[in-house]
Design an enzyme around this catalytic site. Structure first.
Site, PDB file in Angstrom:
ATOM      1  N   ASP A  89      47.588  35.897  40.236  1.00 36.39           N
ATOM      2  CA  ASP A  89      46.650  36.447  41.458  1.00 36.39           C
ATOM      3  C   ASP A  89      45.958  35.258  41.966  1.00 36.39           C
ATOM      4  OD1 ASP A  89      47.818  38.595  40.303  1.00 36.39           O
ATOM      5  OD2 ASP A  89      46.000  39.374  39.555  1.00 36.39           O
ATOM      6  N   ASP A 122      48.082  40.740  43.669  1.00 39.30           N
ATOM      7  CA  ASP A 122      47.343  42.161  43.789  1.00 39.30           C
ATOM      8  C   ASP A 122      47.670  42.695  45.238  1.00 39.30           C
ATOM      9  OD1 ASP A 122      46.676  42.680  41.156  1.00 39.30           O
ATOM     10  OD2 ASP A 122      44.432  42.701  41.857  1.00 39.30           O
ATOM     11  N   HIS A 140      43.527  52.958  46.943  1.00 45.54           N
ATOM     12  CA  HIS A 140      43.870  52.867  45.489  1.00 45.54           C
ATOM     13  C   HIS A 140      42.779  53.582  44.553  1.00 45.54           C
ATOM     14  CE1 HIS A 140      45.500  51.159  41.735  1.00 45.54           C
ATOM     15  NE2 HIS A 140      46.558  50.763  42.448  1.00 45.54           N
ATOM     16  N   HIS A 154      39.704  45.709  46.637  1.00 50.13           N
ATOM     17  CA  HIS A 154      40.160  44.160  46.608  1.00 50.13           C
ATOM     18  C   HIS A 154      41.616  44.240  46.713  1.00 50.13           C
ATOM     19  CE1 HIS A 154      40.506  45.299  42.519  1.00 50.13           C
ATOM     20  NE2 HIS A 154      41.412  44.410  42.340  1.00 50.13           N
ATOM     21  N   LYS A 183      52.007  43.452  42.608  1.00 53.60           N
ATOM     22  CA  LYS A 183      51.904  44.435  41.525  1.00 53.60           C
ATOM     23  C   LYS A 183      50.671  45.319  42.132  1.00 53.60           C
ATOM     24  CE  LYS A 183      49.004  41.224  38.889  1.00 53.60           C
ATOM     25  NZ  LYS A 183      47.637  41.990  38.634  1.00 53.60           N
ATOM     26  N   CYS A 232      43.730  40.216  34.037  1.00 53.02           N
ATOM     27  CA  CYS A 232      45.178  39.657  34.390  1.00 53.02           C
ATOM     28  C   CYS A 232      45.745  39.015  33.795  1.00 53.02           C
ATOM     29  CB  CYS A 232      45.241  39.806  36.001  1.00 53.02           C
ATOM     30  SG  CYS A 232      44.623  41.179  37.034  1.00 53.02           S
TER      31      CYS A 232
END
Length: 217
Positions: free
Chosen positions: A17, A58, A64, A93, A118, A163
């Site tokens: 990320d 991301d 979301h 984000h 992802k 992550c």
């Protein structure tokens, strides 16, 4: 100091990320202290003998369910129960196709052979590059790595203990020889949580190294 003899097929750098959404470039998203300083360290590793890298990214739906904005009355960093379990709520984000979700422009991508997006399913968050937060939905990364001959991973990026640590745990559990490159990772949260996560990773066989171990003497 241990230095690794790196193999162009066996070894791969996983960059988790590396996106402006986690940096002061996007102060209204999810900036992580020190995240931007990770990019030069990763770039230095990429100038060395490591032959290939993969980036995770991301790539969230604008609505979301991990976003606090989707839960009236809730604030960022509170927890809610989703069908797969407890979920920390985050500021919006990594929203797909926005500047914050892009790979950081300063990252040297000459050795990047795959960018894996992802967290794009609206109803499931995704910390790990290997499995989403329901711990059942795979991303396909493990299968791809095996298909191209990778057996050893060096993990960098943003951020511990989320992550990066989830990715490291899954990598180890899936049979990859796994290393976290500490000085090429940002950190978020209390030292106690980071230390606890490190102990868990070490119990799974994950090892922690410095970036110099991947560079010539």
């Amino acid at each position: 100091m241990q230095r690794f003899a790196l193999d162009p097929v066996r070894d791969l750098l996983l960059i988790v990320d590396p996106q402006p959404t986690f940096m002061e470039l996007c102060p209204d998203e999810l900036p992580v202290p020190g995240a931007e300083a990770v990019i030069p360290v990763v770039n230095r590793i990429l100038t060395g003998p490591i032959a290939r890298a993969v980036v995770t990214q991301d790539w969230h739906d604008p609505a979301h369910l991990s976003f606090a904005s989707q839960h009236p009355g809730k604030r960022a960093y509170e927890e809610v129960a989703l069908p797969y379990g407890a979920q920390t709520l985050w500021p919006d984000h990594g929203v797909r196709a926005t500047p914050g979700a892009a790979v950081h422009p300063a990252l040297d991508q000459a050795k990047v052979v795959l960018v894996l997006r992802k967290g794009y399913r609206r109803t499931i968050d995704s910390y790990s590059g290997f499995r989403e937060n329901d711990r059942a939905t795979g991303t396909g990364l493990a299968e791809w790595l095996r298909a191209v001959g990778v057996t050893r991973l060096f993990i960098t990026g943003i951020t511990r203990p989320y992550c990066i640590d989830y990715s490291a745990a899954d990598a180890a559990e899936l049979g990859f020889d796994t290393f976290v490159v500490e000085d090429a990772c940002s950190r978020l949260g209390a030292d106690a949580a980071l230390d606890e996560s490190r102990r868990r990773l070490e119990s799974l066989g994950v090892r922690f190294i410095g970036s110099a171990a991947l560079l010539p003497a």
